[in-house]
Design a protein around this motif. Sequence first.
Motif: not given
Lengths: 286, 169
Positions: B44-46, B48
């Motif tokens: 979810t793009s958090q 990394g």
Amino acid sequence: MYTTEFDYHRAGSVQEALALLAANPDAKLLAGGHSLIPAMKLRLASPPALIDVSKVAGLRGIRLEGVEVVIGAMTTHRDVEFSDVLRAACPLLSQVAPLIGDPMVRNRGTVGGALAHADPAADYPASMLALGASMTIASTSGERTVPADEFFTGMFETAVAPGELLTEIRVPAATLGEGQAYEKFAHPASRYAIAGVAAVVRTQGGSVSSARVAMTGAGYHAMRLTKVEEALVGQTPTPEVVEAAVRGAVSPDELLGDHFASAEYRAHLVEVQARKAILRALGSAG
Amino acid sequence: MNRVPINLNVNGKATRSDVEPRQLLVHFLRDTLGLTGTHVGCDTSQCGACTVHVDGEAVKSCTLFAVQADGASVTTIEGLAHEGRLHALQEGFWEMHGLQCGFCTPGMIMSAADLLAHEPDPSEEQIRHALEGNFCRCTGYHNIVRAVRHAAEANARGASSEPVVAADD
């Protein structure tokens, strides 16, 4: 997580992007994709087609043009963060960019994408309002210019109409006696603004000659804090004057409330961030 | 199902493939090319964990369709070691115990590599700011920051890194 299926189109020019939009009216424009792709993965958005505008020629870059800084819509947050032109002519945006997301997000996310998405908690919108920026929007019938004050029309809603493309943002270069600052209270996990305030304040002969102050994060969309601005202009900007000016900056009735922060708490945070931003802007006035 | 051709240079090797537009870059790297050093963490793009370089910049490959990287050069964790020698950051993480479970490590190293490319001598504060998009649930970050400093100092000395230790040593 996979998104639903879609057709992918890549535009090489503004004309090509507009033609693709006309041919695919339900398509979404894809810039950096750092709001759209997460939404698609969660199936909050399922567009039948994407038109990738991130590589459209001439839409990426920052240049000084007379008394304005022109920012191409596909300029990334990283470009903004490290821009010497902006550091000199528009320090507000140099402050704001490194507060957005994280380095990887800033490497992909674009100014135009963020503004057109108009997330109510995004950082740029308050800055664009405080700077008095204007947006250039292209369509098959030509170009039009929309001032920031008329650009943000609702939650995730802007003046960009179907079939149109935001191509550039024009920001007046800072003038003598002007100070700019952005302060935000970030959500501890997402780092989005719970309340963010941008202030552009000009002083002349010891008193405030103009003030533009705008908030983001707390309401349905970014908006000017006109009562605060009016209370500052013409005054000698002592801390007491600033404190009085920000009191009651915004009514909780105009704000969002959720399980993290009630509307009343956000109204309080707006006052605090406004005070900090205005004082720092005054302190940096050159 | 429509498929589109893409050309990528991955870790110095040219590759051509037909992909579904919705295939994420991280799945292309892992499932099509077998480069499983890049991890899917939160998706979810958090977190990394999926960080790779596209044209030299760190990006979250879970938030990029492979087709968006068409024509680009991609570097993954597998592309950092050079001629049997670990990259200074890989050495740093080893020397300073910058990992425990190791899940976040490829992403940490790729983000740190982007930092060192434009800031060769970062302060602790700069390192922490640069790693904001990478989550580690084991180390408390302290040794990761030391690992990045170790790499920066090694680069400054121009010290050559130790040869990779073979698995059967």
